[in-house]
Design an enzyme around this catalytic site. Structure first.
Site, PDB file in Angstrom:
ATOM      1  CG  ASN A  74     102.358  33.408 -40.376  1.00  0.00           C
ATOM      2  OD1 ASN A  74     101.603  32.542 -39.900  1.00  0.00           O
ATOM      3  ND2 ASN A  74     103.241  34.053 -39.653  1.00  0.00           N
ATOM      4  CB  ILE A  76     100.449  28.668 -40.885  1.00  0.00           C
ATOM      5  CG1 ILE A  76     101.513  29.525 -41.582  1.00  0.00           C
ATOM      6  CG2 ILE A  76     100.551  27.205 -41.309  1.00  0.00           C
ATOM      7  CD1 ILE A  76     101.466  29.575 -43.069  1.00  0.00           C
ATOM      8  CG  LEU A  78      99.058  26.953 -34.176  1.00  0.00           C
ATOM      9  CD1 LEU A  78      98.642  26.673 -32.731  1.00  0.00           C
ATOM     10  CD2 LEU A  78     100.530  27.331 -34.209  1.00  0.00           C
ATOM     11  CG  ASN A 104     106.469  26.075 -30.608  1.00  0.00           C
ATOM     12  OD1 ASN A 104     105.259  25.889 -30.567  1.00  0.00           O
ATOM     13  ND2 ASN A 104     107.002  27.273 -30.470  1.00  0.00           N
ATOM     14  CB  CYS A 135      99.816  30.874 -32.287  1.00  0.00           C
ATOM     15  SG  CYS A 135      99.214  30.815 -33.979  1.00  0.00           S
ATOM     16  CG  ASN A 197     104.454  34.181 -31.988  1.00  0.00           C
ATOM     17  OD1 ASN A 197     104.432  34.337 -33.208  1.00  0.00           O
ATOM     18  ND2 ASN A 197     104.091  33.051 -31.421  1.00  0.00           N
ATOM     19  N   GLY A 222     109.164  39.737 -39.976  1.00  0.00           N
ATOM     20  CA  GLY A 222     110.122  40.326 -40.916  1.00  0.00           C
ATOM     21  C   GLY A 222     110.698  41.636 -40.406  1.00  0.00           C
TER      22      GLY A 222
END
Lengths: 308, 262
Positions: A74, A76, A78, A104, A135, A197, A222
């Site tokens: 992913n 995204i 944030l 968070n 992240c 993470n 995953g």
């Protein structure tokens, strides 16, 4: 008829009392309302809300997700509504649910993190915060603080001064020495750690000869990362005294047990929420069943019982 | 009112048929979903329960609802659909649905044009059924690459085009649309298909000031608006998630200059 023994599923993380050890990982359960009808915030011991920043963020250009072998990438970036909308629009409904809310947060600078922490310190319905220093999908902030012990320590120290409740720091596996980062964060005042993470990852579309993700790289999660997560948890467990929250590819109760036995006081599920929204309920009943079979009355007694 | 979304862990497959060289039609017994499903909504299927591969669910437009049965139409394209194509009647699938925002029907419109390209035929069955239920007349304009890929649409009032001319009118479905629009008085357009086709259909409709709704496709994880993984850029320059703000959008809400996601 044989009476089914009740298992005490409560856990405590640095004074934060949870009714069970299964926590929704940040960014995978939205603000709690999205899964209405499929899973309820009240099913979890705690909900960690999607990373919030001071200002709204649009996020990265799509495609933002891609399936890989036994996992997903992913990027995204944030994407979030910003603190004001989080507090006014998202929080009120979540507060009414029977769960613990952990916010968070991320920022571009130490000052931004501190400002968010100070604002959250005043919100009595949020008893804990998770510092996102890991992240992999944004250029500034986030992982910039999580890959260097001195930066991680400076940030934790600054946030600690502004935040009086339970402070959790979420660590990145994209480092050469996660135990060093963990120790730096612990000695700077963190109450607990979440790990891990996502891992840096990438996929290529061979037809277009281009990266699949719009941001080129992303974070891998995953089942594919579970062994990596367990290894990092094992390393950190032997390096710090503060409680650990384990995550990384937990899909069922057997996975959750591996993390708890290795040293996690609680676990987070992320990708599993996408695949099976009832994973939280399935994991809790599986954990209780395991405890019954093994004559364990309190789930907290599982933490760190690994025999090596 | 909140829409009711359900997870049915073991929906039995009632039938599963090959309907063209690349497409299959699968019907599931889903009484709890059949009652509320709207045209344009989708099902999120877990194809390999208990196995980590394929990991994520796959979104499929609802093709039709008959009684307790909900069907989907899909193309065998990647690992997920390949595995799905091997499943037999009697086996079960883990289904979440009905998801997303479907088509809005304006009963004041005189002509209702359903424009489908390839597997974009998928949501048109239930849309046609709903229009008929409202005493409106659906007209399907359906383009495919060749007769081998043609799926019998099962909708009366259908015009077909093919890229190689092996069935229907040779050319793209947009030429069928342009022809039809010449003699329309007050049409509404509902489109589903590949991004370039949707972009062309939206362009034609904007130019002629015709309301147009498009059903978009995207890679999805959660399917319920939580993860923000499936976004497209809207005409205001903001990202919106396809799974819960769509998959059906007013074509004017979409930024058609962005790269297509799929």
């Amino acid at each position: 008829m044989k009476k089914v023994k009740t298992i005490d599923l409560r856990v405590s993380i640095a004074g934060l009392e949870l009714k069970n050890p299964v926590i929704a990982a940040s960014g995978t359960f939205g603000y709690g309302a999205e899964y209405s009808g499929l899973a309820e915030p009240g099913d979890f011991g705690a909900i960690i809300t999607k990373t919030v920043t001071l200002e709204p963020r649009p996020g990265n250009r799509p495609p933002r997700i891609c399936e890989t072998s036994c996992g997903m990438l992913n990027s995204i970036g944030l994407a979030n509504v910003g603190f004001a909308v989080f507090r006014e629009d998202k929080l009120p409904a979540l507060i009414k649910k029977n769960t613990v809310i952990i916010a968070n947060i991320a920022g571009n600078t130490i000052e931004e993190y501190v400002e968010l922490a100070a604002r959250l310190n005043k919100i009595s319905d949020i008893p804990a915060l998770e510092l996102n220093i890991s992240c992999p999908n944004v250029k500034l902030g986030g992982i910039a603080f999580g890959t260097d012990p001195a930066s991680a320590a400076a940030l934790t120290k600054a946030v600690r001064r502004a935040y009086k409740k339970t402070l959790i720091v979420k660590l990145s596996p994209n480092v050469s020495d996660i135990a060093g980062i963990a120790r730096a964060v612990e000695s700077s005042g963190a109450d607990a750690l979440s790990l891990i993470n996502t891992l840096y990852g990438m996929a290529v579309d061979i037809k277009k000869q281009r990266p699949v993700l719009g941001n080129i790289t992303g974070g891998l999660s995953g089942p594919a990362i579970k062994p990596v997560a367990l290894y990092n948890l094992y390393k950190v467990h032997h390096s710090v005294k503060i409680p650990l929250i384990g995550l990384g590819g937990i899909m069922d109760h057997r996975d959750a047990l591996e993390f708890m036995i290795t040293g996690a006081a609680a676990v987070q599920i992320g990708t599993a929420n996408f695949v099976n929204p009832s994973a939280v309920k399935d994991i809790l009943s599986g954990l209780a069943g395991y405890c019954r079979e093994n004559d364990i009355t309190r789930i907290k007694n599982l933490t760190g019982i690994l025999k090596c | 009112m909140m829409k009711k979304i359900l997870q049915i862990k073991n929906a039995p497959i009632l039938f599963h048929r090959k309907v063209s060289s690349c497409a299959r039609h699968i019907s599931l017994s889903l009484p709890a979903i059949a009652g509320t499903a709207e045209p344009g909504q989708f099902l999120h299927l877990r194809i390999s329960s208990g196995s980590p591969s394929p990991l994520l669910r796959r979104p499929f437009s609802i093709n039709d609802v008959q009684g307790d049965r909900v069907s989907i139409l899909y193309e065998v394209k990647g690992a997920g659909t390949k595995l799905l194509s091997k499943m037999l009647p009697g086996e079960t699938l883990d289904v979440i649905g009905p998801l997303g925002m479907g088509f809005d029907i304006d009963p004041q419109k005189r002509e209702h044009l359903l424009v489908a390209g390839g597997m974009g035929l998928a949501p048109m069955g239930l849309l046609a059924r709903s229009l008929k239920g409202m005493k409106l007349k659906p007209e399907l304009l359906y383009g495919c690459r060749s007769s081998a890929e043609l799926v019998k649409p099962g909708i009366t009032g259908c015009q077909i085009s093919s890229e190689d001319g092996s069935c229907g009118k040779k050319g793209l479905v947009t030429s069928l649309l342009l022809d039809r629009l010449r003699i329309c008085r007050d049409p509404a357009v509902y489109a589903c298909g590949p991004w370039p086709m949707l972009k062309a259909v939206a362009g034609i409709c904007h130019k002629n000031n015709i309301p147009c709704q498009v059903s978009l496709e995207s890679f999805m994880a959660c399917g319920v608006g939580a993860c923000q993984g499936c976004v497209v850029k809207n005409s205001d320059g903001n990202y919106v998630s396809v799974c819960d703000k769509g998959p059906v959008f007013n074509s004017r809400q979409i930024d058609w200059d962005q790269d297509c996601v799929i």
